[in-house]
Design a protein around this motif. Structure first.
Motif, PDB file in Angstrom:
ATOM      1  N   THR A  23       0.834  -1.206   0.000  1.00  0.00           N
ATOM      2  CA  THR A  23       0.000   0.000   0.000  1.00  0.00           C
ATOM      3  C   THR A  23       0.867   1.254   0.000  1.00  0.00           C
ATOM      4  OG1 THR A  23      -1.857  -1.101   1.060  1.00  0.00           O
ATOM      5  CG2 THR A  23      -1.734   1.288   1.305  1.00  0.00           C
ATOM      6  N   ILE A  24       1.922   1.259   0.809  1.00  0.00           N
ATOM      7  CA  ILE A  24       2.827   2.410   0.834  1.00  0.00           C
ATOM      8  C   ILE A  24       3.414   2.637  -0.555  1.00  0.00           C
ATOM      9  CG2 ILE A  24       4.983   3.324   1.779  1.00  0.00           C
ATOM     10  CD1 ILE A  24       2.680   3.342   3.819  1.00  0.00           C
ATOM     11  N   LYS A  25       3.844   1.565  -1.205  1.00  0.00           N
ATOM     12  CA  LYS A  25       4.409   1.689  -2.551  1.00  0.00           C
ATOM     13  C   LYS A  25       3.361   2.149  -3.558  1.00  0.00           C
ATOM     14  CE  LYS A  25       8.211  -1.478  -1.797  1.00  0.00           C
ATOM     15  NZ  LYS A  25       8.835  -2.765  -2.147  1.00  0.00           N
ATOM     16  N   ARG A  26       2.121   1.763  -3.371  1.00  0.00           N
ATOM     17  CA  ARG A  26       1.033   2.241  -4.251  1.00  0.00           C
ATOM     18  C   ARG A  26       0.830   3.743  -4.066  1.00  0.00           C
ATOM     19  NH1 ARG A  26      -3.483  -2.538  -3.461  1.00  0.00           N
ATOM     20  NH2 ARG A  26      -2.539  -3.988  -4.917  1.00  0.00           N
ATOM     21  N   TRP A  27       0.854   4.199  -2.819  1.00  0.00           N
ATOM     22  CA  TRP A  27       0.712   5.633  -2.568  1.00  0.00           C
ATOM     23  C   TRP A  27       1.839   6.407  -3.244  1.00  0.00           C
ATOM     24  CZ3 TRP A  27      -0.377   5.539   3.437  1.00  0.00           C
ATOM     25  CH2 TRP A  27      -1.662   5.047   3.662  1.00  0.00           C
ATOM     26  N   ILE A  28       3.046   5.848  -3.198  1.00  0.00           N
ATOM     27  CA  ILE A  28       4.197   6.494  -3.837  1.00  0.00           C
ATOM     28  C   ILE A  28       4.001   6.510  -5.349  1.00  0.00           C
ATOM     29  CG2 ILE A  28       6.678   6.293  -4.302  1.00  0.00           C
ATOM     30  CD1 ILE A  28       6.879   5.059  -1.403  1.00  0.00           C
ATOM     31  N   ALA A  29       3.623   5.376  -5.930  1.00  0.00           N
ATOM     32  CA  ALA A  29       3.429   5.272  -7.383  1.00  0.00           C
ATOM     33  C   ALA A  29       2.324   6.206  -7.874  1.00  0.00           C
ATOM     34  CB  ALA A  29       3.121   3.836  -7.771  1.00  0.00           C
ATOM     35  N   ALA A  30       1.288   6.394  -7.051  1.00  0.00           N
ATOM     36  CA  ALA A  30       0.167   7.260  -7.428  1.00  0.00           C
ATOM     37  C   ALA A  30       0.487   8.737  -7.239  1.00  0.00           C
ATOM     38  CB  ALA A  30      -1.068   6.883  -6.615  1.00  0.00           C
ATOM     39  N   GLY A  31       1.623   9.031  -6.611  1.00  0.00           N
ATOM     40  CA  GLY A  31       2.002  10.421  -6.398  1.00  0.00           C
ATOM     41  C   GLY A  31       1.424  11.042  -5.145  1.00  0.00           C
ATOM     42  N   ALA A  32       0.735  10.250  -4.325  1.00  0.00           N
ATOM     43  CA  ALA A  32       0.145  10.779  -3.098  1.00  0.00           C
ATOM     44  C   ALA A  32       1.167  10.889  -1.982  1.00  0.00           C
ATOM     45  CB  ALA A  32      -1.010   9.890  -2.654  1.00  0.00           C
ATOM     46  N   LEU A  33       2.235  10.120  -2.079  1.00  0.00           N
ATOM     47  CA  LEU A  33       3.268  10.109  -1.051  1.00  0.00           C
ATOM     48  C   LEU A  33       4.621  10.245  -1.733  1.00  0.00           C
ATOM     49  CD1 LEU A  33       4.015   9.723   1.949  1.00  0.00           C
ATOM     50  CD2 LEU A  33       4.007   7.251   1.538  1.00  0.00           C
ATOM     51  N   PRO A  46      17.424   1.945  -1.739  1.00  0.00           N
ATOM     52  CA  PRO A  46      16.183   1.835  -0.964  1.00  0.00           C
ATOM     53  C   PRO A  46      15.442   3.172  -0.878  1.00  0.00           C
ATOM     54  CG  PRO A  46      18.091   1.795   0.485  1.00  0.00           C
ATOM     55  CD  PRO A  46      18.615   1.763  -0.914  1.00  0.00           C
ATOM     56  N   LEU A  47      14.133   3.078  -0.762  1.00  0.00           N
ATOM     57  CA  LEU A  47      13.288   4.266  -0.655  1.00  0.00           C
ATOM     58  C   LEU A  47      13.268   4.790   0.770  1.00  0.00           C
ATOM     59  CD1 LEU A  47      10.232   3.044  -2.737  1.00  0.00           C
ATOM     60  CD2 LEU A  47      11.821   4.839  -3.393  1.00  0.00           C
ATOM     61  N   ARG A  48      13.142   6.098   0.899  1.00  0.00           N
ATOM     62  CA  ARG A  48      12.947   6.744   2.196  1.00  0.00           C
ATOM     63  C   ARG A  48      11.804   7.747   2.056  1.00  0.00           C
ATOM     64  NH1 ARG A  48      15.527   3.043   3.344  1.00  0.00           N
ATOM     65  NH2 ARG A  48      17.436   2.925   4.549  1.00  0.00           N
ATOM     66  N   ILE A  49      11.010   7.844   3.110  1.00  0.00           N
ATOM     67  CA  ILE A  49       9.820   8.687   3.130  1.00  0.00           C
ATOM     68  C   ILE A  49       9.922   9.644   4.305  1.00  0.00           C
ATOM     69  CG2 ILE A  49       7.301   8.651   3.403  1.00  0.00           C
ATOM     70  CD1 ILE A  49       7.685   5.581   2.456  1.00  0.00           C
ATOM     71  N   ARG A  50       9.634  10.922   4.045  1.00  0.00           N
ATOM     72  CA  ARG A  50       9.614  11.885   5.150  1.00  0.00           C
ATOM     73  C   ARG A  50       8.438  11.553   6.063  1.00  0.00           C
ATOM     74  NH1 ARG A  50       9.669  17.712   5.523  1.00  0.00           N
ATOM     75  NH2 ARG A  50       7.558  17.417   4.819  1.00  0.00           N
ATOM     76  N   HIS A  51       8.724  11.507   7.343  1.00  0.00           N
ATOM     77  CA  HIS A  51       7.687  11.157   8.320  1.00  0.00           C
ATOM     78  C   HIS A  51       6.511  12.130   8.237  1.00  0.00           C
ATOM     79  CE1 HIS A  51       6.038  10.502  12.476  1.00  0.00           C
ATOM     80  NE2 HIS A  51       6.125   9.280  12.015  1.00  0.00           N
ATOM     81  N   GLY A  52       6.793  13.416   8.060  1.00  0.00           N
ATOM     82  CA  GLY A  52       5.723  14.420   7.951  1.00  0.00           C
ATOM     83  C   GLY A  52       4.835  14.191   6.743  1.00  0.00           C
ATOM     84  N   ASP A  53       5.421  13.755   5.619  1.00  0.00           N
ATOM     85  CA  ASP A  53       4.627  13.447   4.427  1.00  0.00           C
ATOM     86  C   ASP A  53       3.713  12.254   4.683  1.00  0.00           C
ATOM     87  OD1 ASP A  53       5.916  15.508   3.107  1.00  0.00           O
ATOM     88  OD2 ASP A  53       7.251  14.190   1.959  1.00  0.00           O
ATOM     89  N   LEU A  55       2.493  11.341   7.588  1.00  0.00           N
ATOM     90  CA  LEU A  55       1.409  11.807   8.460  1.00  0.00           C
ATOM     91  C   LEU A  55       0.340  12.555   7.669  1.00  0.00           C
ATOM     92  CD1 LEU A  55       3.423  13.056  11.569  1.00  0.00           C
ATOM     93  CD2 LEU A  55       2.047  10.974  11.378  1.00  0.00           C
ATOM     94  N   ALA A  56       0.763  13.368   6.690  1.00  0.00           N
ATOM     95  CA  ALA A  56      -0.191  14.131   5.879  1.00  0.00           C
ATOM     96  C   ALA A  56      -1.076  13.201   5.053  1.00  0.00           C
ATOM     97  CB  ALA A  56       0.556  15.102   4.972  1.00  0.00           C
ATOM     98  N   VAL A  57      -0.490  12.162   4.458  1.00  0.00           N
ATOM     99  CA  VAL A  57      -1.282  11.213   3.662  1.00  0.00           C
ATOM    100  C   VAL A  57      -2.235  10.436   4.565  1.00  0.00           C
ATOM    101  CG1 VAL A  57      -1.146   9.133   2.231  1.00  0.00           C
ATOM    102  CG2 VAL A  57       0.401  11.034   1.813  1.00  0.00           C
ATOM    103  N   MET A  58      -1.764  10.073   5.739  1.00  0.00           N
ATOM    104  CA  MET A  58      -2.637   9.357   6.671  1.00  0.00           C
ATOM    105  C   MET A  58      -3.790  10.239   7.104  1.00  0.00           C
ATOM    106  SD  MET A  58       0.231   7.391   8.968  1.00  0.00           S
ATOM    107  CE  MET A  58      -0.962   6.940  10.238  1.00  0.00           C
ATOM    108  N   ALA A  59      -3.518  11.522   7.357  1.00  0.00           N
ATOM    109  CA  ALA A  59      -4.588  12.441   7.771  1.00  0.00           C
ATOM    110  C   ALA A  59      -5.628  12.624   6.667  1.00  0.00           C
ATOM    111  CB  ALA A  59      -3.977  13.793   8.157  1.00  0.00           C
ATOM    112  N   ALA A  60      -5.186  12.487   5.413  1.00  0.00           N
ATOM    113  CA  ALA A  60      -6.092  12.608   4.280  1.00  0.00           C
ATOM    114  C   ALA A  60      -6.783  11.275   3.972  1.00  0.00           C
ATOM    115  CB  ALA A  60      -5.318  13.094   3.055  1.00  0.00           C
ATOM    116  N   GLY A  61      -6.600  10.299   4.831  1.00  0.00           N
ATOM    117  CA  GLY A  61      -7.243   9.001   4.635  1.00  0.00           C
ATOM    118  C   GLY A  61      -6.625   8.202   3.510  1.00  0.00           C
ATOM    119  N   GLY A  62      -5.319   8.341   3.326  1.00  0.00           N
ATOM    120  CA  GLY A  62      -4.664   7.605   2.249  1.00  0.00           C
ATOM    121  C   GLY A  62      -4.904   8.224   0.903  1.00  0.00           C
TER     122      GLY A  62
END
Length: 69
Positions: A23-33, A46-53, A55-62
């Motif tokens: 799911t995380i990789k799908r969010w990245i591929a879709a441009g949401a994360l 390897p991929l790295r994701i900003r923790h704040g980003d 949190l923002a995607v989670m707050a938006a319900g994915g």
């Protein structure tokens, strides 16, 4: 959560968001994360994701993309 400079791995992001790494990789591929790829000699580090980003995607319900086909 073990963060290096505010960045987390895909596995850490999935655990924090209580979802799968797929799911995380799908969010990245879709441009949401946004994610960065660490440099390696082969170019596919390897991929790295900003923790704040994350949190923002989670707050938006994915970002409404949790069910990609």
């Amino acid at each position: 959560m073990g963060q290096i400079g505010g960045y987390v791995t895909v596995k850490q992001a999935a655990a924090f968001a209580q979802t799968s790494t797929r799911t995380i990789k799908r969010w990245i591929a879709a441009g949401a994360l946004e994610a960065i790829r660490l440099p390696t000699p082969g170019g596919r580090g390897p991929l790295r994701i900003r923790h704040g980003d994350l949190l923002a995607v989670m707050a938006a319900g994915g970002a409404g993309i949790g069910k990609l086909s």
